[in-house]
Design a protein around this motif. Structure first.
Motif, PDB file in Angstrom:
ATOM      1  N   LEU A  91       0.825  -1.207   0.000  1.00 29.57           N
ATOM      2  CA  LEU A  91       0.000   0.000   0.000  1.00 29.57           C
ATOM      3  C   LEU A  91       0.858   1.256   0.000  1.00 29.57           C
ATOM      4  O   LEU A  91       0.497   2.258  -0.612  1.00 29.57           O
ATOM      5  CB  LEU A  91      -0.941   0.000   1.206  1.00 29.57           C
ATOM      6  CG  LEU A  91      -2.041  -1.047   1.134  1.00 29.57           C
ATOM      7  CD1 LEU A  91      -2.955  -0.916   2.328  1.00 29.57           C
ATOM      8  CD2 LEU A  91      -2.834  -0.881  -0.132  1.00 29.57           C
ATOM      9  N   ALA A  92       2.022   1.192   0.657  1.00 29.38           N
ATOM     10  CA  ALA A  92       2.900   2.368   0.672  1.00 29.38           C
ATOM     11  C   ALA A  92       3.380   2.671  -0.739  1.00 29.38           C
ATOM     12  O   ALA A  92       3.377   3.829  -1.170  1.00 29.38           O
ATOM     13  CB  ALA A  92       4.092   2.121   1.601  1.00 29.38           C
ATOM     14  N   ILE A  93       3.762   1.613  -1.489  1.00 23.64           N
ATOM     15  CA  ILE A  93       4.208   1.819  -2.879  1.00 23.64           C
ATOM     16  C   ILE A  93       3.088   2.428  -3.703  1.00 23.64           C
ATOM     17  O   ILE A  93       3.266   3.417  -4.425  1.00 23.64           O
ATOM     18  CB  ILE A  93       4.655   0.481  -3.489  1.00 23.64           C
ATOM     19  CG1 ILE A  93       5.883  -0.040  -2.763  1.00 23.64           C
ATOM     20  CG2 ILE A  93       4.949   0.641  -4.974  1.00 23.64           C
ATOM     21  CD1 ILE A  93       6.254  -1.420  -3.157  1.00 23.64           C
ATOM     22  N   LEU A  94       1.902   1.842  -3.562  1.00 22.08           N
ATOM     23  CA  LEU A  94       0.736   2.336  -4.301  1.00 22.08           C
ATOM     24  C   LEU A  94       0.485   3.806  -3.976  1.00 22.08           C
ATOM     25  O   LEU A  94       0.236   4.623  -4.870  1.00 22.08           O
ATOM     26  CB  LEU A  94      -0.473   1.490  -3.903  1.00 22.08           C
ATOM     27  CG  LEU A  94      -1.714   1.621  -4.761  1.00 22.08           C
ATOM     28  CD1 LEU A  94      -1.404   1.109  -6.148  1.00 22.08           C
ATOM     29  CD2 LEU A  94      -2.860   0.836  -4.163  1.00 22.08           C
ATOM     30  N   THR A  95       0.581   4.129  -2.683  1.00 27.13           N
ATOM     31  CA  THR A  95       0.325   5.499  -2.243  1.00 27.13           C
ATOM     32  C   THR A  95       1.290   6.475  -2.895  1.00 27.13           C
ATOM     33  O   THR A  95       0.888   7.529  -3.394  1.00 27.13           O
ATOM     34  CB  THR A  95       0.467   5.581  -0.720  1.00 27.13           C
ATOM     35  OG1 THR A  95      -0.348   4.592  -0.143  1.00 27.13           O
ATOM     36  CG2 THR A  95       0.062   6.925  -0.213  1.00 27.13           C
ATOM     37  N   MET A  96       2.584   6.116  -2.902  1.00 24.04           N
ATOM     38  CA  MET A  96       3.574   7.027  -3.494  1.00 24.04           C
ATOM     39  C   MET A  96       3.257   7.277  -4.964  1.00 24.04           C
ATOM     40  O   MET A  96       3.244   8.423  -5.426  1.00 24.04           O
ATOM     41  CB  MET A  96       4.967   6.407  -3.413  1.00 24.04           C
ATOM     42  CG  MET A  96       5.526   6.284  -2.027  1.00 24.04           C
ATOM     43  SD  MET A  96       7.109   5.453  -2.147  1.00 24.04           S
ATOM     44  CE  MET A  96       7.173   4.584  -0.612  1.00 24.04           C
ATOM     45  N   PHE A  97       2.974   6.196  -5.714  1.00 24.82           N
ATOM     46  CA  PHE A  97       2.759   6.366  -7.150  1.00 24.82           C
ATOM     47  C   PHE A  97       1.481   7.140  -7.423  1.00 24.82           C
ATOM     48  O   PHE A  97       1.471   8.056  -8.242  1.00 24.82           O
ATOM     49  CB  PHE A  97       2.733   5.013  -7.867  1.00 24.82           C
ATOM     50  CG  PHE A  97       4.098   4.535  -8.214  1.00 24.82           C
ATOM     51  CD1 PHE A  97       4.866   5.228  -9.144  1.00 24.82           C
ATOM     52  CD2 PHE A  97       4.634   3.421  -7.620  1.00 24.82           C
ATOM     53  CE1 PHE A  97       6.134   4.805  -9.471  1.00 24.82           C
ATOM     54  CE2 PHE A  97       5.907   2.992  -7.930  1.00 24.82           C
ATOM     55  CZ  PHE A  97       6.662   3.686  -8.859  1.00 24.82           C
ATOM     56  N   VAL A  98       0.409   6.774  -6.733  1.00 24.21           N
ATOM     57  CA  VAL A  98      -0.865   7.463  -6.972  1.00 24.21           C
ATOM     58  C   VAL A  98      -0.719   8.949  -6.703  1.00 24.21           C
ATOM     59  O   VAL A  98      -1.107   9.792  -7.517  1.00 24.21           O
ATOM     60  CB  VAL A  98      -1.976   6.856  -6.085  1.00 24.21           C
ATOM     61  CG1 VAL A  98      -3.174   7.773  -6.039  1.00 24.21           C
ATOM     62  CG2 VAL A  98      -2.367   5.500  -6.598  1.00 24.21           C
TER      63      VAL A  98
END
Lengths: 170, 455
Positions: free
Chosen positions: B267-274
């Protein structure tokens, strides 16, 4: 099965059934009426758990005050079939998937769960106002007082939002 | 505890002093209350005294360190907001009081020891903000922001309560230390109820800090709310939510780290990209700030994923630097006072008003993480701690910092550019003294705070 267990099972089943009807019934007013029934049944469950005071409060606050408010809102909203927002079929499929996945996980977790040993049998005066007040003003006095900050913030906020601004007429 | 009472009472006082129709009196009370609260928070910790015996709140080093910066941020926000509060003298007291009440909730969320106080703190933190988001009643978007935030927030609270109920079902306790002990003693044979409860609490937290995929409310709410409220949400609310997040996940649920850490890293990766990819195309300033805050939440989540004794300090440092940059930028946006809140309005700021432009550049570069500024040190601490355990996560975070630099630098260039000659010149902005002070504090902190963090 003891008589208590039979009552608990029947009451639980009825509660779940009427809660399901809240979601499933197409007419909003009917849905609200089912919600009232659900609250009464939940109060029944509270009494079974020796929480008499909570049961009464639940009926007064939820089944009484909040549900009346709900009915008023429904009347004011003027719901009809025409201005009902239509959800697309994609949304429905996605929602079914998400809900179904959550339900599966919850049921699986409940199936595997380790039931903790029962705590000591409650005496039947446990949930009365006197004992509750005793706890509320000694052990849990801090949360009790903190909730007053919450209420004052909510009250100030409600007044601030609802008050009509004075209009300057030139 | 004393600090909590002091701040609450100063909030009440400013509520009633507003009847005198003298905004400066309210401002004075609120600032005095905040400063007194900060001092009492510190001395109580330093001398270890306490007047009242209570169960449920514990002001340890963690709570005091986070609490002090929460108080400082609130003070800065109140000072910057004064010029806009003053325009509606009948509401000055209400607005400032609501901000102070919200701060009380934040302090409560940093120091709870059981789930009751946690829940109460969360609600005291959120409810005033739901109202404040809609405080600009002439603006439809403000009302929309308020309603949207309230609806989604109430839903998240429901999920959180459900999660707490499952945790209680699995451990038979509301107290954090008893839950910790239960999880350690059970040694992998826990009842599966705990896992469900943990996931629900996790999703509620991710909502509150605004991480993807629970971030959809945040751009609209940041964009619609008045500037002050956006600044408060970005600095203080995020701080409170992250503090509680760390308390519950890094301490109480530390025994289940193997269970939740992989989910949280994805989720952290997703958050950064989004956050980053959506920020590239924004034309409104507060929306850009919202997406950039989503990205920063992604970086800050690293401190929770990585388990080390320094995590709490790293999170503290990160939020410290992030809060100063945001409050500085928000102050600049208030000074520019563009109706449509376009990024374009920043064009040529340095020529119109050198000092304001300078602080804007400092804030932007600090958010981007450019070396001598505080934002760099915050990022450096977080990444260097994470790199031994999660090198791939840090690699992705660094790629994202690279993307982030693009849109921050684009804004910096805009600030430095000349204004178009054919357009009518925007007049020089007059900066009120209080906002000047806030800008100066932010500039000093951003320039020299980083060195303090390292030593």
């Amino acid at each position: 099965m003891s008589s208590l267990e039979i009552i608990a099972t029947v009451l639980g089943g009825l509660t779940i059934g009427s809660a399901l009807m809240v979601v499933l019934s197409p007419h909003p007013v009917r849905s609200v009426l089912y919600l009232i029934l659900t609250f009464f049944l939940i109060s029944g469950n509270y009494i079974l758990m020796n929480a008499q005071f909570i049961a009464v409060v639940n009926i007064i606050v939820y089944a009484g005050a909040i549900m009346v408010l709900f009915l008023f809102v429904l009347m004011l909203l003027n719901l009809s079939k025409d201005n009902e927002p239509k959800s697309s079929i994609k949304m429905k499929i996605a929602a079914t998937f998400a809900g179904g996945a959550l339900l599966t996980v919850l049921i699986a977790a409940l199936k595997d769960s380790v039931i903790l040993p029962k705590t000591e049998m409650l005496e039947n005066q446990q949930g009365m106002v006197e004992n509750l007040g005793q706890l509320l003003f000694t052990k849990y006095v801090l949360p009790f007082e903190m909730s007053s900050i919450l209420f004052i913030a909510a009250m100030v906020g409600a007044v601030l939002l609802a008050k009509r601004e004075k209009q300057i007429i030139e | 505890m004393v600090a909590l009472i002091v701040i609450f009472i100063s909030g009440l006082l400013s509520l009633f002093l507003a009847f005198a129709k003298k905004p400066w009196l309210v401002l004075l009370t609120a600032s005095a209350g905040l400063i007194a609260g900060g001092i009492s928070l510190f001395t109580q910790f330093y001398y270890q005294y306490d007047f009242i015996h209570y169960e449920g709140l514990k002001f340890d080093g963690f709570a005091v360190a986070f609490g002090l910066i929460a108080i400082l941020f609130t003070l800065l926000v109140v000072l910057t907001g004064y010029s806009s509060f003053k325009d509606k003298p009948q509401h000055t007291g209400d607005y400032i009081a609501l901000l102070l009440f919200s701060l009380t909730g934040a302090l409560c969320m940093l120091s709870f020891t059981d789930m009751f106080m946690f829940f109460l703190g969360l609600e005291i933190l959120s409810i005033p903000i739901y109202v404040m988001a809609g405080s600009n009643k002439d603006d439809v978007r403000s009302s929309e922001a308020s309603l949207k935030y309230f609806m989604t927030g109430a839903f998240a609270t429901g999920v959180l309560l459900f999660g707490i109920a499952w945790i209680y079902g699995g451990t038979a306790s509301f107290k954090l230390d008893e839950i910790t002990a239960f999880i350690y003693n059970a040694e992998g044979t826990h009842s599966s109820l705990i896992y469900i409860g943990l996931l629900m609490i996790l999703s509620a937290f991710l909502f509150k800090v605004g991480a993807a995929p629970f971030h959809f409310w945040s751009p609209d709410v940041y964009d619609g709310s008045p500037h002050i409220v956006t600044g408060f949400m970005a600095a203080v609310v995020k701080l409170g939510a992250f503090g509680a997040f760390m308390k519950i996940f890094s301490v109480t649920f530390a025994g289940l780290h193997d269970f939740w850490a992989p989910a949280l890293s994805v989720l952290a990766i997703l958050t950064m990209f989004v956050g980053n990819l959506s920020a590239l195309k924004q034309i409104r300033f507060k929306r850009l700030l919202a997406y950039s805050s989503i990205t920063h939440v992604g970086y800050a989540l690293l401190t929770i994923i990585v388990q080390s004794p320094d995590s709490a300090f790293n999170l503290w440092a990160y939020i410290f630097s992030y809060g100063f940059s945001t409050i500085g930028l928000i102050t600049v946006a208030i000074i520019i006072h563009d109706e449509e809140d376009r990024i374009e309005a920043f064009r040529g700021l340095v020529r119109r008003n050198p000092f304001t432009g300078f602080v804007a550049i400092l804030g932007l570069l600090s958010l981007a993480g450019v070396p001598p500024l505080m934002g760099f040190f915050g990022k450096f601490l977080v990444f260097s701690e994470a790199i031994t355990q999660y090198p791939w996560l840090v690699a992705i975070a660094i790629i994202n910092s690279g993307i982030g630099i693009f849109y921050y630098l684009r804004m910096v260039i805009l600030v430095l550019q000349k204004e178009d000659d054919d357009k009518p010149k925007t007049p020089r902005h007059k900066v009120p003294v209080l906002q000047m002070i806030v800008l100066a504090i932010c500039a000093l902190a951003l320039l020299f705070g980083g060195n303090m963090l390292i030593f």
